[in-house]
Design a protein around this motif. Sequence first.
Motif, PDB file in Angstrom:
ATOM      1  N   ASN A 124       0.952  -1.001  -0.142  1.00  0.00           N
ATOM      2  CA  ASN A 124       0.126  -0.009  -0.100  1.00  0.00           C
ATOM      3  C   ASN A 124       0.814   1.082   0.052  1.00  0.00           C
ATOM      4  O   ASN A 124       1.947   1.358   0.871  1.00  0.00           O
ATOM      5  N   HIS A 125       0.887   2.014  -1.013  1.00  0.00           N
ATOM      6  CA  HIS A 125       1.574   3.356  -1.247  1.00  0.00           C
ATOM      7  C   HIS A 125       1.512   4.180  -0.041  1.00  0.00           C
ATOM      8  O   HIS A 125       2.845   4.683   0.570  1.00  0.00           O
ATOM      9  N   ILE A 126       0.554   4.325   0.586  1.00  0.00           N
ATOM     10  CA  ILE A 126       0.505   5.252   1.880  1.00  0.00           C
ATOM     11  C   ILE A 126       1.448   4.450   3.235  1.00  0.00           C
ATOM     12  O   ILE A 126       1.937   5.415   3.739  1.00  0.00           O
ATOM     13  N   GLY A 128       3.549   2.719   2.497  1.00  0.00           N
ATOM     14  CA  GLY A 128       4.989   2.982   2.245  1.00  0.00           C
ATOM     15  C   GLY A 128       5.651   4.679   2.667  1.00  0.00           C
ATOM     16  O   GLY A 128       6.619   4.606   3.238  1.00  0.00           O
ATOM     17  N   HIS A 129       4.828   5.395   2.624  1.00  0.00           N
ATOM     18  CA  HIS A 129       5.053   6.811   3.043  1.00  0.00           C
ATOM     19  C   HIS A 129       5.319   6.623   4.546  1.00  0.00           C
ATOM     20  O   HIS A 129       6.295   7.511   4.982  1.00  0.00           O
ATOM     21  N   ILE A 130       4.613   6.057   5.164  1.00  0.00           N
ATOM     22  CA  ILE A 130       4.791   6.060   6.813  1.00  0.00           C
ATOM     23  C   ILE A 130       6.098   5.197   6.847  1.00  0.00           C
ATOM     24  O   ILE A 130       6.779   5.617   7.906  1.00  0.00           O
ATOM     25  N   THR A 314       9.015  12.503  -0.691  1.00  0.00           N
ATOM     26  CA  THR A 314       8.255  12.424  -1.985  1.00  0.00           C
ATOM     27  C   THR A 314       8.319  11.039  -2.591  1.00  0.00           C
ATOM     28  O   THR A 314       9.272  10.301  -1.711  1.00  0.00           O
ATOM     29  N   ASP A 315       7.605  10.678  -3.598  1.00  0.00           N
ATOM     30  CA  ASP A 315       7.453   9.214  -3.862  1.00  0.00           C
ATOM     31  C   ASP A 315       8.998   8.841  -4.250  1.00  0.00           C
ATOM     32  O   ASP A 315       9.802   9.407  -4.874  1.00  0.00           O
ATOM     33  N   ASN A 316       9.169   7.433  -3.823  1.00  0.00           N
ATOM     34  CA  ASN A 316      10.483   6.987  -4.049  1.00  0.00           C
ATOM     35  C   ASN A 316      10.188   5.373  -3.600  1.00  0.00           C
ATOM     36  O   ASN A 316       9.144   4.928  -3.479  1.00  0.00           O
ATOM     37  N   ALA A 318      12.240   3.167  -1.956  1.00  0.00           N
ATOM     38  CA  ALA A 318      13.127   2.782  -0.797  1.00  0.00           C
ATOM     39  C   ALA A 318      11.903   2.579   0.274  1.00  0.00           C
ATOM     40  O   ALA A 318      11.953   1.690   0.955  1.00  0.00           O
ATOM     41  N   MET A 319      11.061   3.543   0.166  1.00  0.00           N
ATOM     42  CA  MET A 319       9.902   3.640   1.452  1.00  0.00           C
ATOM     43  C   MET A 319       9.021   2.125   1.123  1.00  0.00           C
ATOM     44  O   MET A 319       8.372   1.787   1.962  1.00  0.00           O
ATOM     45  N   ILE A 320       8.897   1.861  -0.443  1.00  0.00           N
ATOM     46  CA  ILE A 320       7.951   0.580  -0.755  1.00  0.00           C
ATOM     47  C   ILE A 320       8.790  -0.534  -0.238  1.00  0.00           C
ATOM     48  O   ILE A 320       8.153  -1.371   0.273  1.00  0.00           O
TER      49      ILE A 320
END
Length: 356
Positions: A124-126, A128-130, A314-316, A318-320
């Motif tokens: 889940n992309h969100i 990922g941000h967390i 911002t989108d990347n 590594a967070m995923i």
Amino acid sequence: MGYGNFDNLNLQKEAPIILGIESSCDETAAAVICGRKILSDEIASSASTQALFGGVVPEIASRAHTEAVAAVVERAVKNAGISFAEIDAVAVTYGAGLLGALLVGVSFAKAFAYALNKPLIAVNHIRGHIAAAYLDEPSLKPPFVTLLASGGHTAILHASSEADFRILGATLDDAAGEAFDKVARVLGLKYPGGPNIQRLAKEGKTVIPMPKMLKGGGEYNFSYSGLKTAVINYCHTMEQKGLAYNKADVAASFQCAAIDVLVEKTVAAAKETKVNTVTVGGGVAANDYLRESLSAACAAEGLKLVLPEKRYCTDNAAMIASEGLVQYRLGNFADLSLNAKASIPLSATWKTGGEK
Ligand code: KG4
Ligand code: ZN
């Protein structure tokens, strides 16, 4: 549709190597992490092409992902200094985002995982941000409060474990990033609006009155549509009357109104839930004014602040990979029936057998 047998994997292995792939919007990204250490982080962006159209054109994004994805993944693996065989799992964003864009990453990741016979993890992309905060501060442990502010979401969350969080408050209408982008448009600034508003705001003063943002004790929701409309109306009225106005002052006044409420409510939520740590995630967390005000507010309250570098806000990818590691530890693997989803609940995860 299973393809390998991953039942006997050591999920508690000390530092699994996870390949992350992200293609939910206009960034084609791939990264490799080893435990919480980033080994490589590659991004190819179609933002400069999108800027010609004033926003993201989904078809252009999908085509750009298709052209870039193989080379970006190859570069990420090469720059990590590992072989394909050393990868423990392939994590990919399955939602939320532009469907055609997501499908490129998901299809590539499925083929890649199948060919290497490695587990596939749907991210889940969100989330990922967390999870970006874990890469910035490898010793970070829940509980903590997170301010999530991106182009699609704005929320304050309480994380009780790496995998579990509760939404304390969220936007009732537009996301903060969306408001930045729309106001930027009215001011004649290029996409993406956030960084351009920030730049212009540095030359302006906060002298233009802005509507009051939702405030009040115990209430962590936001509303951005009123603020956005007020700024748009101000600019249009001035233009219709043939009056000059200072765009830098508009940018500064808007930025202050949009950010102060986030900072105030995040700190209040941390105090109320009695956590010691605050983290941030999402593109708006790359905003300098937000970073400075939240740092000062957390310091004043004795709260530890984990503020990932701007490129990890911002989108990347590594967070995923970082959220992929959380799901790897739980053994939540996807199979080849995995599909992309344009819209998913903020806290959705993909557990074996489907979305939860
Ligand atoms: O997290 P993100 O990269 O993508 C989404 O998941 O939406 O966030 C993109 C949003 C855009 O609305 C962009 O204008 C905003 O984040 N943004 C900023 C800044 N950098 C990006 N907003 C304010 N200030 C910035 N420096
Ligand atoms: Zn994002």
